[in-house]
Design an enzyme around this catalytic site. Structure first.
Site, PDB file in Angstrom:
ATOM      1  N   ARG A  85     -32.944 -47.936 -48.459  1.00  0.00           N
ATOM      2  CA  ARG A  85     -34.151 -47.952 -47.623  1.00  0.00           C
ATOM      3  C   ARG A  85     -35.335 -47.625 -48.520  1.00  0.00           C
ATOM      4  NH1 ARG A  85     -36.606 -43.783 -44.057  1.00  0.00           N
ATOM      5  NH2 ARG A  85     -37.722 -44.790 -42.333  1.00  0.00           N
ATOM      6  N   ASN A 162     -42.136 -45.570 -40.280  1.00  0.00           N
ATOM      7  CA  ASN A 162     -41.395 -44.320 -40.400  1.00  0.00           C
ATOM      8  C   ASN A 162     -41.888 -43.285 -39.383  1.00  0.00           C
ATOM      9  OD1 ASN A 162     -39.518 -42.550 -42.060  1.00  0.00           O
ATOM     10  ND2 ASN A 162     -41.407 -41.359 -42.186  1.00  0.00           N
ATOM     11  N   GLU A 163     -40.948 -42.658 -38.663  1.00  0.00           N
ATOM     12  CA  GLU A 163     -41.217 -41.528 -37.773  1.00  0.00           C
ATOM     13  C   GLU A 163     -42.544 -41.689 -37.033  1.00  0.00           C
ATOM     14  OE1 GLU A 163     -40.754 -38.016 -40.179  1.00  0.00           O
ATOM     15  OE2 GLU A 163     -38.672 -38.488 -40.670  1.00  0.00           O
ATOM     16  N   HIS A 229     -33.363 -39.781 -37.269  1.00  0.00           N
ATOM     17  CA  HIS A 229     -33.409 -38.947 -38.469  1.00  0.00           C
ATOM     18  C   HIS A 229     -32.864 -37.573 -38.113  1.00  0.00           C
ATOM     19  CE1 HIS A 229     -36.827 -41.545 -40.430  1.00  0.00           C
ATOM     20  NE2 HIS A 229     -35.739 -42.240 -40.110  1.00  0.00           N
ATOM     21  N   TYR A 231     -32.330 -33.869 -39.125  1.00  0.00           N
ATOM     22  CA  TYR A 231     -32.618 -32.680 -39.936  1.00  0.00           C
ATOM     23  C   TYR A 231     -32.301 -31.444 -39.096  1.00  0.00           C
ATOM     24  CZ  TYR A 231     -34.776 -35.893 -43.262  1.00  0.00           C
ATOM     25  OH  TYR A 231     -34.995 -36.903 -44.162  1.00  0.00           O
ATOM     26  N   GLU A 258     -32.247 -41.328 -41.830  1.00  0.00           N
ATOM     27  CA  GLU A 258     -32.509 -40.250 -42.790  1.00  0.00           C
ATOM     28  C   GLU A 258     -31.691 -39.041 -42.367  1.00  0.00           C
ATOM     29  OE1 GLU A 258     -36.473 -38.889 -43.516  1.00  0.00           O
ATOM     30  OE2 GLU A 258     -37.336 -40.906 -43.603  1.00  0.00           O
ATOM     31  N   TRP A 287     -31.519 -38.989 -47.361  1.00  0.00           N
ATOM     32  CA  TRP A 287     -32.834 -38.757 -47.976  1.00  0.00           C
ATOM     33  C   TRP A 287     -32.651 -37.730 -49.079  1.00  0.00           C
ATOM     34  CZ3 TRP A 287     -37.483 -41.137 -47.055  1.00  0.00           C
ATOM     35  CH2 TRP A 287     -38.558 -40.641 -47.803  1.00  0.00           C
TER      36      TRP A 287
END
Length: 544
Positions: A85, A162-163, A229, A231, A258, A287
């Site tokens: 990516r 992105n995001e 994503h 996290y 991610e 990531w």
């Protein structure tokens, strides 16, 4: 890489929300449409054009901030990845990646037998992050570089932005995502489109989860994949398993676009992320390769882009249980009829003829390719932006729909049957005519005097036709850094290297076989080559 630490609920709040929000994903109907030409979504799975199930196993690479590190793609492939990516910028927050750069990234992915997910990073945290771009702006960027992506549907997925929302205004994500997808489809994109979740990509409010079915149904190609994503919000096995299984149960495609082993917003459970994606046959993209800053340097997989210096995170992702080395399978496009990754040679610089007020004919020397050139893409070039003009299977084409008395710059790409695209040809600049009668003319140009940093030039315009010229505009392009400082015999304007002179009252009329003379002084930056072409009222003049 996320540009700031998002403010997100703690694990307890998220766990409660996960248990409390038991809204089922609504059933959806796949729209009827011609099958996409490359990657496509079928029954919630990402398939190659040959029907092979493809599971992403790869990493993110921060190309836009480290454009000199394109060799990292070869290193990422050598570690076993099948996908990368690539971070790009639309120019709203960072330096724009132009069409030529995007084409080179795609070529490098193909040469290294990687599937390329391209994303615009400028949308990160929109609504909360100052300067962040909208999804609509990101879609406009993709349209501006579309010529680099045409024919690459077997190799490239387009991750719109992105995001694309922080923790403010994120309820607009659904409508904005649908609109961006439809803008790309209207512009002719047939690629699989990837969409990121809001809430800094982590979807703790479940906006993407609970609206994914309607977003998918809004894509006329039914070819959208969702990206979560993971996290600090995803710090327990239950949260990870519940989120991913909801998509699988609903028959909706999902990928972990991610994730990391640690983060300032909490400690993600990377072992479960790897195990559950492997169990469900879902893709993941860690990531990130290298170059992290802002306090999250621990997310580097290798130190200072050196593939021989794996960090503990890199060692875990590449070589650990359910990691890339153990689970990655190369896309079959590289081994089943699509193994040709060598692009054609660049076409010759086009030449222009038959210039009118609305069209021009372009000719160029053919490209060569071991397996044959299948066509050419002609583009209009304006600074860093390219706009598709037309396509052809031959080496000559007439471009129509141009505006009168306007300068256009054209270039050509070649492509082969495998979708490989050549480097861009040289460019040619053409000024369309005013729409009046053609003018027959000849121009003599000479440097009458020269000194360090400047010179005096003379131009003689001769009417070689049988009718008088009454009022004229002479245009030329300096091939060096010359800039006119003073001119007599007309009124001069200059934009960059392009010069335009309109006649003075005493030079406006040029009788048949007659001539008028211009003189000027100009600066130059060390070299002083002569202009190669002149046009008078849009008609090309011979040089004498």
């Amino acid at each position: 890489m996320r540009s700031r630490t998002p403010a997100v609920p703690g694990p307890a709040t998220v766990a409660a929300a996960l248990l409390g929000l038991l809204l089922p994903l609504i059933a959806f109907v796949t729209p009827a449409h011609a099958a996409p030409p490359g990657f496509r979504i079928t029954d919630g799975r990402l398939l190659e054009s040959n029907g092979n199930d493809f599971v992403m196993r790869g990493v993110n690479h921060a190309h836009t901030w480290f454009p000199d590190r394109v060799s990292s793609l070869a290193h990422i492939k050598a570690k076993g990845a099948n996908t990368v990516r690539v971070v790009l910028s639309s120019g709203d927050r960072w330096t724009r990646n132009d069409t030529a750069d995007v084409a080179n990234v795609v070529a490098q992915c193909k040469q290294n037998r990687l599937i390329c997910v391209l994303e615009v990073h400028d949308t990160t945290g929109y609504g909360e992050q100052s300067g962040a771009a909208t999804l609509s702006r990101a879609a406009d960027y993709w349209i501006s570089v579309q010529s680099a992506l045409a024919g690459q549907e077997d190799y490239v997925l387009v991750n719109i932005g992105n995001e694309p929302y922080g923790n403010t205004g994120y309820t607009a994500w659904t409508a904005d995502t649908k609109a961006a997808i439809q803008k790309l489809r209207t512009a002719g994109f047939r690629h699989t489109i990837m969409v990121d979740a809001p809430n800094w990509g982590q979807d703790w409010a479940f906006t993407m989860r609970d609206n994914a079915a309607s977003v998918f149904a809004a894509d006329p190609d039914a070819n959208t994949i969702f990206s979560i994503h993971m996290y600090g919000v995803f710090d327990t096995a239950a949260e990870i398993s519940d989120y991913l299984n909801r998509f699988v149960t609903a028959g909706l495609p999902i990928v972990v676009g991610e994730f990391g082993h640690n983060h300032s917003d909490g400690d993600p459970d990377e072992d479960t992320i790897l195990a559950v994606t492997q169990q469900l046959g879902l893709g993941y993209l860690g990531w990130s390769w290298s170059g992290n800053g802002g306090g999250v340097e621990y997310l580097d997989m290798v130190t200072n882009f050196d593939p021989n210096q794996l960090t503990s995170w890199g060692q875990r992702l590449f070589n650990g249980a359910n990691g890339i080395a153990a689970t990655s399978q190369e896309a079959t496009i590289y081994s089943s009829g699509g193994g040709d990754t060598t692009p054609p040679t660049a076409p010759g610089t086009p030449t222009a003829s038959a210039v009118t007020s609305s069209s021009v004919t372009l000719n160029w020397a053919a490209s060569s390719d071991a397996n044959g050139v299948t066509g050419y893409d002609v583009v209009r070039v304006s600074g860093a932006t390219e706009t598709a003009a037309t396509t052809t299977t031959g080496t000559s084409v007439t471009v129509t729909g141009l505006a009168p008395e306007t300068s256009y710059t054209f270039a050509v790409y070649a492509h082969d049957a495998a979708g490989n695209r050549s480097q861009r040809s040289g460019t040619v600049t053409v000024t369309t005519s005013s729409g009046g009668p053609a003018v027959a003319c000849a121009v003599a140009y000479r440097v009458a005097n020269e000194w360090p940093g400047g010179f005096q030039g003379e131009i003689v315009i001769r009417n070689t036709g049988s009718s008088a010229v009454n009022g004229w505009t002479l245009r030329w392009t300096f091939p060096g850094s010359q800039r006119v400082s003073n001119l007599w015999g007309g009124t001069v304007t200059q934009s960059g290297s392009e010069v335009s002179v309109t006649s003075a009252s005493y030079t406006a009329t040029i009788a048949p076989a007659g001539s008028v003379a211009l003189g000027f002084t100009a600066t130059e930056g060390g070299t002083n080559p002569n202009p190669a072409t002149f046009t008078l009222n849009g008609s090309g003049c011979s040089l004498t």
